[in-house]
Design a protein around this motif. Structure first.
Motif, mmCIF file in Angstrom:
data_model
loop_
_atom_site.group_PDB
_atom_site.id
_atom_site.type_symbol
_atom_site.label_atom_id
_atom_site.label_comp_id
_atom_site.label_asym_id
_atom_site.label_seq_id
_atom_site.Cartn_x
_atom_site.Cartn_y
_atom_site.Cartn_z
ATOM 1 N N MET A 63 -8.719 -2.017 6.151
ATOM 2 C CA MET A 63 -8.696 -0.798 5.608
ATOM 3 C C MET A 63 -8.463 -0.757 4.202
ATOM 4 S SD MET A 63 -6.968 1.321 8.599
ATOM 5 C CE MET A 63 -7.838 1.843 9.981
ATOM 6 N N LEU A 64 -7.581 -1.677 3.782
ATOM 7 C CA LEU A 64 -7.141 -1.680 2.380
ATOM 8 C C LEU A 64 -8.309 -2.493 1.439
ATOM 9 C CD1 LEU A 64 -3.547 -3.075 2.483
ATOM 10 C CD2 LEU A 64 -4.286 -0.897 1.812
ATOM 11 N N ASN A 65 -9.343 -3.263 2.092
ATOM 12 C CA ASN A 65 -10.338 -3.645 1.389
ATOM 13 C C ASN A 65 -11.648 -2.754 1.386
ATOM 14 O OD1 ASN A 65 -9.260 -6.333 0.548
ATOM 15 N ND2 ASN A 65 -9.241 -6.879 2.564
ATOM 16 N N ARG A 66 -11.324 -1.488 1.859
ATOM 17 C CA ARG A 66 -12.477 -0.568 1.563
ATOM 18 C C ARG A 66 -12.527 -0.109 0.286
ATOM 19 N NH1 ARG A 66 -12.151 2.573 7.319
ATOM 20 N NH2 ARG A 66 -12.662 1.089 8.675
ATOM 21 N N THR A 69 -9.762 4.804 -0.629
ATOM 22 C CA THR A 69 -8.445 4.329 -0.865
ATOM 23 C C THR A 69 -7.446 5.228 -0.197
ATOM 24 O OG1 THR A 69 -8.495 5.817 -3.071
ATOM 25 C CG2 THR A 69 -8.836 3.232 -3.098
ATOM 26 N N ARG A 70 -8.064 6.360 0.785
ATOM 27 C CA ARG A 70 -7.089 7.142 1.439
ATOM 28 C C ARG A 70 -5.973 6.579 2.442
ATOM 29 N NH1 ARG A 70 -11.081 11.175 3.908
ATOM 30 N NH2 ARG A 70 -12.154 9.369 4.146
ATOM 31 N N PHE A 71 -6.260 5.245 2.694
ATOM 32 C CA PHE A 71 -5.379 4.574 3.807
ATOM 33 C C PHE A 71 -4.295 3.790 2.778
ATOM 34 C CE2 PHE A 71 -3.867 1.130 6.111
ATOM 35 C CZ PHE A 71 -3.546 1.607 7.191
ATOM 36 N N SER A 72 -3.089 3.927 3.340
ATOM 37 C CA SER A 72 -1.907 3.267 2.679
ATOM 38 C C SER A 72 -1.161 2.837 3.925
ATOM 39 C CB SER A 72 -1.191 3.885 1.784
ATOM 40 O OG SER A 72 -0.611 5.166 2.269
ATOM 41 N N PRO A 73 -0.669 1.663 4.031
ATOM 42 C CA PRO A 73 0.089 1.002 5.135
ATOM 43 C C PRO A 73 1.449 1.691 5.143
ATOM 44 C CG PRO A 73 -0.108 -0.741 3.450
ATOM 45 C CD PRO A 73 -0.997 0.413 2.931
ATOM 46 N N THR A 74 1.660 2.588 5.399
ATOM 47 C CA THR A 74 2.804 3.370 5.650
ATOM 48 C C THR A 74 3.188 3.141 7.084
ATOM 49 O OG1 THR A 74 2.289 5.475 6.378
ATOM 50 C CG2 THR A 74 2.355 5.306 3.848
#
Length: 122
Positions: A63-66, A69-74
């Motif tokens: 997901m971080l490599n997409r 950028t809406r995903f953040s590892p919270t």
């Protein structure tokens, strides 16, 4: 809506003589899967599910490599992914396929191989 569409699509293809219909969707609740399976069984359509699986760390990395950028590892996101993975692994009538470190074409080939195996349909 998704399960209803899958059912009607499968029913339509069966009426035209198709032996197999493959769909892709996300389902992580046994109740929803049971409802779809019951509807399909009533129409003599056999449902089998292959769940694509990967450890949470792998999912986060993907997901971080997409470019999105809406995903953040919270902590909430990580807990959600962990819970989702656990629910998917516990679905009845579900064959789990680990995608860790594999190219999508390899995953697709393995899924096709499993589908061609007679015990997949029993």
């Amino acid at each position: 809506l998704i399960e209803r569409n899958i059912f009607h699509c499968s029913e339509g293809y069966r009426q035209w003589g198709a032996q197999y219909c493959f769909c892709s969707w996300i389902v992580a609740h046994q109740r929803r899967l049971n409802t779809l399976e019951k509807q399909m069984r009533a129409s003599r359509i056999h449902l089998r599910v292959i769940a694509l699986d990967a450890p949470v760390e792998v999912l986060v990395d993907r997901m971080l490599n997409r470019s999105d950028t809406r995903f953040s590892p919270t902590a909430d996101n990580l807990n959600y992914l962990s819970g989702l993975r656990k629910r998917i692994r516990n679905l009845r009538h579900c064959d789990v396929l680990d995608t860790t470190g594999r190219h999508f074409t390899d995953v697709a080939r393995e899924a096709a191989t499993r589908i061609k195996t007679p015990d997949f349909w029993e």
